[in-house]
Design an enzyme around this catalytic site. Sequence first.
Site, mmCIF file in Angstrom:
data_model
loop_
_atom_site.group_PDB
_atom_site.id
_atom_site.type_symbol
_atom_site.label_atom_id
_atom_site.label_comp_id
_atom_site.label_asym_id
_atom_site.label_seq_id
_atom_site.Cartn_x
_atom_site.Cartn_y
_atom_site.Cartn_z
ATOM 1 N N SER A 140 0.689 -1.168 0.002
ATOM 2 C CA SER A 140 0.169 0.029 0.117
ATOM 3 C C SER A 140 0.805 1.334 -0.075
ATOM 4 C CB SER A 140 -0.909 0.040 1.236
ATOM 5 O OG SER A 140 -1.588 1.453 1.513
ATOM 6 N N TYR A 153 -1.450 -0.515 10.278
ATOM 7 C CA TYR A 153 -1.468 -0.877 8.697
ATOM 8 C C TYR A 153 -0.446 -0.376 8.080
ATOM 9 C CZ TYR A 153 -3.792 -1.117 3.836
ATOM 10 O OH TYR A 153 -3.951 -1.355 2.867
HETATM 11 P P1 NAP Z 1 -11.533 -5.542 0.448
HETATM 12 O O1 NAP Z 1 -12.639 -5.330 -0.364
HETATM 13 O O2 NAP Z 1 -12.002 -5.338 1.895
HETATM 14 O O3 NAP Z 1 -11.341 -7.303 0.407
HETATM 15 C C1 NAP Z 1 -10.620 -7.796 1.293
HETATM 16 C C2 NAP Z 1 -10.446 -9.374 0.764
HETATM 17 O O4 NAP Z 1 -9.628 -9.883 1.831
HETATM 18 C C3 NAP Z 1 -11.863 -10.057 1.001
HETATM 19 O O5 NAP Z 1 -11.590 -10.845 -0.177
HETATM 20 C C4 NAP Z 1 -11.701 -10.802 2.123
HETATM 21 O O6 NAP Z 1 -12.379 -12.203 2.259
HETATM 22 C C5 NAP Z 1 -10.043 -11.131 2.184
HETATM 23 N N1 NAP Z 1 -9.799 -11.164 3.616
HETATM 24 C C6 NAP Z 1 -9.840 -10.432 4.593
HETATM 25 N N2 NAP Z 1 -8.957 -10.790 5.782
HETATM 26 C C7 NAP Z 1 -8.716 -12.094 5.334
HETATM 27 C C8 NAP Z 1 -8.188 -13.299 6.024
HETATM 28 N N3 NAP Z 1 -7.938 -13.312 7.190
HETATM 29 N N4 NAP Z 1 -7.952 -14.448 5.274
HETATM 30 C C9 NAP Z 1 -8.403 -14.492 4.113
HETATM 31 N N5 NAP Z 1 -8.768 -13.564 3.572
HETATM 32 C C10 NAP Z 1 -9.224 -12.276 3.907
HETATM 33 O O7 NAP Z 1 -10.168 -4.865 0.334
HETATM 34 P P2 NAP Z 1 -9.424 -4.430 -1.265
HETATM 35 O O8 NAP Z 1 -9.540 -3.004 -0.960
HETATM 36 O O9 NAP Z 1 -9.882 -5.176 -2.324
HETATM 37 O O10 NAP Z 1 -8.042 -4.521 -0.656
HETATM 38 C C11 NAP Z 1 -7.043 -5.675 -1.133
HETATM 39 C C12 NAP Z 1 -5.687 -5.598 -0.589
HETATM 40 O O11 NAP Z 1 -5.313 -4.105 -1.250
HETATM 41 C C13 NAP Z 1 -5.550 -5.409 0.562
HETATM 42 O O12 NAP Z 1 -4.087 -6.188 0.721
HETATM 43 C C14 NAP Z 1 -5.381 -4.030 0.977
HETATM 44 O O13 NAP Z 1 -4.791 -3.909 2.203
HETATM 45 C C15 NAP Z 1 -4.737 -3.627 -0.256
HETATM 46 N N6 NAP Z 1 -4.871 -2.278 -0.456
HETATM 47 C C16 NAP Z 1 -6.253 -1.786 -0.862
HETATM 48 C C17 NAP Z 1 -6.471 -0.258 -1.209
HETATM 49 C C18 NAP Z 1 -7.707 0.436 -1.434
HETATM 50 O O14 NAP Z 1 -7.451 1.519 -1.614
HETATM 51 N N7 NAP Z 1 -8.605 -0.483 -1.690
HETATM 52 C C19 NAP Z 1 -5.204 0.537 -1.208
HETATM 53 C C20 NAP Z 1 -4.002 0.024 -0.983
HETATM 54 C C21 NAP Z 1 -3.824 -1.195 -0.782
HETATM 55 P P3 NAP Z 1 -14.112 -12.211 2.754
HETATM 56 O O15 NAP Z 1 -14.616 -11.579 1.523
HETATM 57 O O16 NAP Z 1 -14.227 -13.590 3.036
HETATM 58 O O17 NAP Z 1 -14.056 -11.185 3.830
#
Ligand code: NAP
Length: 242
Positions: A140, A153
Amino acid sequence: MEYALVTGGSRGIGRAICQKLAYNGFSIIVNYKSNEMAALETKKMIEDEGGRVELLQFDVSDGTAVDVAIEKWQQAHPEDYISVLVNNAGIRKDTMMIFMQDEDWQDVINTNLFGFFYITRRVLKDMLTHRYGRIINVASLSGLKGLPGQVNYSAAKAALIGATKSLAQEVGARKVTVNAVAPGFIATDMTEDLDEANLKKMIPVGRFGRPEEVASLVNFLASREAAYITGEVVSINGGLYT
Ligand code: NAP
């Protein structure tokens, strides 16, 4: 058939990565924690496009659960191995440091950092034996720059970046590459509580990113064409931070 495992593939960025890799011929293993409905939706989307996909539920922060799930997959696929691993599962629990509870710290570190450790050490062995693999860690902007309210985080994502650089040097000789991507604000469930209208004023391209845009970058790093890129952190943030 090449297998790609995407942790947290049920929703958001992970789902888009699953779809993109499936479109490019990978057989996809969609991991999720608890949202089975969303995982089934991802599966259906891939199958509707003619892709190959299976679900693999486990909590990445639970080392035993990871071992059991991977063992089970390996027994069901004795001739195959996972050649692409995308460590995407992540959570945030934002609060100012002075209000941060043990649980806020531990949950975020356990999922974002220990999750990487538990799954990667299991999957890596086969990559080394086969002398080919691609590991992509979803870090991130917060892990590069730090953001207020995200001490937990930012710490987890910065550590993930350090681990990426270190592991890349361990396994490069075996043609296993290890890279990280560092997204800025991407429109997913994780960011739906943020004030997008206000935040996007700070972003040079004037908008939040789309999960598909991160997926395209991950797809390139997962490809054979990216063989000479390793230990790298690629930002994808609309110019917010360079
Ligand atoms: P999201 O929409 O909240 O989705 C999170 C995903 O992670 C879901 O599939 C969830 O599964 C899974 N998950 C959470 N905890 C878990 C665990 N303990 N074991 C297995 N699966 C788990 O998040 P996102 O925005 O797509 O983010 C994806 C990645 O990108 C993350 O690492 C996040 O930190 C990173 N990121 C996101 C952003 C942003 O702006 N969105 C920016 C920078 C980095 P369930 O569906 O079963 O809950």
